[in-house]
Write an enzyme that holds these catalytic residues in place. Structure first.
Site, PDB file in Angstrom:
ATOM      1  CD  GLU A  34     -33.076  32.996  44.632  1.00 49.57           C
ATOM      2  OE1 GLU A  34     -32.982  34.148  44.175  1.00 49.57           O
ATOM      3  OE2 GLU A  34     -32.124  32.389  45.131  1.00 49.57           O
ATOM      4  CG  ASP A  39     -29.625  32.749  46.411  1.00 49.26           C
ATOM      5  OD1 ASP A  39     -29.482  33.882  45.925  1.00 49.26           O
ATOM      6  OD2 ASP A  39     -30.304  32.515  47.430  1.00 49.26           O
ATOM      7  CG  ASP A  83     -27.635  27.765  47.391  1.00 48.65           C
ATOM      8  OD1 ASP A  83     -28.505  27.734  46.486  1.00 48.65           O
ATOM      9  OD2 ASP A  83     -27.870  28.206  48.528  1.00 48.65           O
ATOM     10  CD  GLU A 114     -33.402  24.073  48.364  1.00 46.00           C
ATOM     11  OE1 GLU A 114     -34.586  23.748  48.184  1.00 46.00           O
ATOM     12  OE2 GLU A 114     -32.552  23.283  48.804  1.00 46.00           O
ATOM     13  CE1 TYR A 149     -27.669  32.939  49.096  1.00 46.65           C
ATOM     14  CE2 TYR A 149     -26.105  31.140  48.987  1.00 46.65           C
ATOM     15  CZ  TYR A 149     -27.405  31.587  49.068  1.00 46.65           C
ATOM     16  OH  TYR A 149     -28.437  30.695  49.107  1.00 46.65           O
ATOM     17  NE  ARG A 187     -29.914  29.883  53.636  1.00 47.99           N
ATOM     18  CZ  ARG A 187     -30.770  30.846  53.313  1.00 47.99           C
ATOM     19  NH1 ARG A 187     -30.583  31.542  52.204  1.00 47.99           N
ATOM     20  NH2 ARG A 187     -31.803  31.118  54.085  1.00 47.99           N
ATOM     21  CG  HIS A 233     -19.568  29.405  46.816  1.00 46.60           C
ATOM     22  ND1 HIS A 233     -20.656  28.733  47.320  1.00 46.60           N
ATOM     23  CD2 HIS A 233     -19.603  29.220  45.476  1.00 46.60           C
ATOM     24  CE1 HIS A 233     -21.325  28.164  46.322  1.00 46.60           C
ATOM     25  NE2 HIS A 233     -20.696  28.451  45.211  1.00 46.60           N
TER      26      HIS A 233
END
Length: 777
Positions: A9, A82, A84, A86, A283, A285, A328
């Site tokens: 990204e 990533d 997740d 998104e 990560y 988040r 996670h």
């Protein structure tokens, strides 16, 4: 021909990953999402299963062409966004837009950007998780529907350019309701009594067991203490153990960085993003407290080698957060043996915080001994209690102490020591002090405490806290307080040497610096939404929507059906509110009549903030308007206060052949001269400012601006090199441009060199933050 194309990204992430892969791999960045919902309409087909209408933004078209070309030439495309919802959606959009094929595409995920993690991911690819994609689509579509249908209602009923969001509006409600609690609160005085007693081995500080309601009671107690003979009636010694806090999740990192480093929520996430993309932390988040076996082994090695095996205690943590993904990891250093990392000051400070918290989470309990001493005297109702802690084994406290939101509760354990005492020992009160205190209103939210509250209620998820809090401030529904507080007098009664003295002191109270305060616009919008859209603003309802997103991500719910259930409740409320006829706009209030003209005087939310209006819009004579000062509110301004605003602007005279006037705007009083504005300091009354004072202010501002300007160009007056808060930069055509680090003397740049810098930065793909561009709440 490219053998392997890896797409991530961000350019920073691409740069770090590129270091770990050989020449057979080319790493490119998508700069976040490459497509989004159509910007100029709803972008959702509500009649056909809420299918989204995706488009590629103009500033991404060249990037998409470059990615498509590279993908067509590659033997294998690795989608490495990533792990997740998104990130999964980004990979899915890339797959669709670039026309990728299953046999030539692999999806890889990792929690940290290290060589081992990247190579492990390549060895264990998986398919795109369409359940995660559906959950992201559901959130994006639902938030677009709420914003697109609800915002126009606000435009018609309150003022244009307002916005509403499924999560942002609920966050504003929390802040407004807390402000209402504060305004309704009435502080009640009481007296807190403390005593200092002389012992054979030192002094003992104790606190009286009861609060006293008034000065008479406090005086009576002190008089009793002056005549009393005190002794130790009981000593209680108890062992005490304290355990370390778990490793960081997104929300706890935001809270602790606010307490200990003074970071805003958005700054914490920005710095953490840099650390992650540089390969320093996992990560950022996440709502998981889990640590991998590899991380646990690394921590054990660090603790054992630097502090000893007795400081080590392996622990596993489980989160109670709704929708948490235990697969996670918590936020931790990628290499625990690295206590420091290269980077700027903010990155190093945040990394140190993460490192200490992570390591401390696997350390032994602190062992303390708490001693409580009770002090009594015949004839004195109640008793004094002295307490202290002694650290027998510091354990995790050797490395880390968790912060607290209570400013008065930051003392380290073991900081209060007691002298040696014995039961029955006689004590002499050297000082007994009764200090007047006041009950405290609920505290205003800080960014960190708002995140904590949202998490408790299940509103939002780790990826949404920071953008939500930024949005409600950008929309001017909420602002950070600036007032340092106000002086308040209080009484102190002292008894020493058998005599009682009475003094008055002053303290500062009511400081709101850095606290979140609702603006008039935020308060009025919240009042309207809670009244006419109770479901959208309901905390439980909002939390249940988040739970449905989690169900979709787990494959246990169908996303379009969930959206349909919401829409069946929401859309009728929108239609009912739209059709509602109001005599005045929401928040508009008639204050009375202007004595000079006889016209009505209103206060309301105008296009650019709260204003007072004299006259009707239908009158032949146009209405007059005046902006409220920042310390005034549409909710309680009076007619005399409103009329006083029309005493400005006033003309003072001329300076350099241009008129000088004093006016009053939304951000306070100002001097206007030759089309430029200069703020008037708080200690100067705008109605009393003289021409000489105004000229001095004008010249002071000119001098400050001279220092700001590094260089101007006669060839192009619109281009300047300026000194800013973060260093020297180029300003041209309303845009700012970074000066490359290779330029050591910006003042020597020519106009041609400046234009070359501008052209290069304009040609580069615009990086769009996937967190802010796709989640507007």
């Amino acid at each position: 021909m490219v053998k392997n194309l890896v797409i991530v990204e961000s350019p920073a992430k691409a740069k770090t990953i590129g270091k770990f892969l050989g020449p057979d791999y080319t790493v490119m960045s998508s700069y976040g999402h490459i497509r989004d919902l159509a910007p100029n309409n709803l972008g959702v087909d509500t009649a056909n299963g809420f299918q989204p209408e995706y488009v590629i933004p103009d500033d991404k078209r060249q990037l998409v062409r470059d990615l498509r070309k590279a993908a067509s030439q590659a033997s294998m495309v690795w989608l490495a966004s990533d792990e997740d919802r998104e990130g999964e959606a980004i990979s899915w959009h890339l797959y669709e837009v670039l026309g990728l094929k299953p046999d030539k595409t692999r999806r890889i995920v990792f929690h940290e950007i290290t060589k081992d993690a990247i190579l492990h991911a390549i060895q264990h690819p998986r398919e795109i998780d369409l359940n995660l994609v559906d959950a992201q689509q559901a959130r994006r579509v639902l938030d677009r529907i709420v914003g697109f249908e609800l915002s126009p209602v606000l435009w018609r009923k309150i003022r244009p350019a307002l916005s509403a969001g499924r999560v942002q509006s609920v966050a504003v409600r929390l802040i407004v309701e807390r402000e209402e609690e504060i305004k309704a609160f009435r502080p009640e005085p009481y007296f807190r009594v403390t005593g200092r007693f002389a012992t054979s081995g030192g002094t003992l500080d104790g606190e009286y067991s009861r609060r006293l309601t008034d000065e008479a009671q406090a005086t009576r107690l002190l008089d009793e203490c002056a005549k009393a003979s005190f002794a130790i009636s009981d000593i209680n010694v108890k062992p005490l153990r304290k355990s370390p806090a778990p490793p960081f999740t997104t929300s706890t990192l935001q809270q602790e960085a606010s307490r200990k480093l003074g970071f805003s929520v958005s700054k914490t996430m920005m710095v953490a993003q840099h650390l992650y993309e540089a390969g320093h932390i996992t990560y950022m988040r996440t709502d998981s407290l889990n640590l991998s076996t590899l991380a646990l082994n690394s921590i054990a090695k660090v603790v054992g080698s630097t502090m000893g095996e007795n400081y080590l205690k392996r622990r596993t943590y489980h989160t109670s957060s709704k929708g948490a993904q235990e697969a996670h990891e918590a936020i931790r250093p990628t290499y625990v043996d690295r206590q420091t990392i290269p980077g700027n000051s903010d990155e190093q400070r945040l990394y140190a915080l993460i490192w200490k918290r992570t390591v401390a989470s696997q350390m032994a309990d602190a062992e303390l001994e708490k001693t409580t001493v009770e002090i009594e005297a015949p004839g004195v109702d109640g008793h004094f209690t002295a307490s202290g802690e002694v650290i027998k084994f510091d354990g995790f406290l050797r490395l880390y102490i968790e912060g607290t939101d209570d400013d008065n509760d930051m003392a380290a354990p073991g900081s209060a020591l007691l002298p040696p005492v014995a039961k029955g020992e006689s004590l002499t009160p050297s000082l007994v002090e009764a200090t007047q205190r006041f009950t405290q209103a609920p505290p205003r939210y800080t960014e960190a405490s708002l995140v904590k509250k949202m998490e408790e209620l299940g509103i939002g998820r780790p990826s949404t806290y920071a953008p939500t809090i930024s949005t409600i401030q950008q929309r001017e529904y909420v602002e950070k307080g600036e007032r340092p507080g106000e002086p308040r007098r209080f009484l102190v009664l002292d008894m020493a040497g058998g005599k009682i003295s009475r003094t008055e002191k002053t303290e500062n109270t009511g400081s709101d610096r850095g606290k979140l305060i609702p603006t008039d616009t935020g308060t009025i919008v919240n009042e309207f939404l809670t009244r006419y859209f109770p479901n959208v603003l309901d905390y439980n309802f909002t939390a249940k929507v988040e739970e449905r997103f989690d169900k979709i991500a787990e494959g246990d719910a169908e996303w379009s059906r969930e959206i349909g259930d919401f829409y069946d409740v929401f859309h009728p409320e929108v239609k009912q509110a739209s059709d509602m006829r109001l005599e005045h706009r929401v928040g508009e209030r008639l204050l009375g009549q202007d004595p000079a003209s006889g016209r009505n005087v209103y206060v309301k939310i105008g296009r650019f903030g709260p204003v007072v209006q004299i006259g009707e819009s239908t009158d032949e004579e146009k209405p007059q308007f005046a902006s409220l000062r920042r310390d005034q509110s549409v909710l309680d301004i009076t007619l005399p206060e409103a009329l006083k605003l029309f005493e400005l602007p006033r003309t003072l005279g001329t300076f350099e052949d241009a008129e000088v006037s004093v006016g009053l705007g939304r951000f306070g009083p100002y001097v206007k001269h030759a089309g430029k504005f200069v703020s008037i300091p708080r200690d100067m009354a705008p109605l009393d400012v003289t021409l000489d004072q105004a000229i001095a202010l004008i010249e002071d501002k000119r001098q400050a601006e001279t220092k700001k300007t590094v260089k101007e160009f006669a060839e192009d007056p619109d281009v300047k090199i300026l000194n800013g808060r973060y260093g020297v930069y180029i300003h041209a055509a309303g845009n700012n441009y970074k000066i490359p680090k290779t330029v050591t003397e910006p003042e020597r740049l020519t106009i041609e060199e400046v234009r070359e810098i501008i052209a290069k930065q304009d040609a580069a793909p615009k990086r769009t933050s996937r967190r802010t561009s796709t989640r507007r709440k």
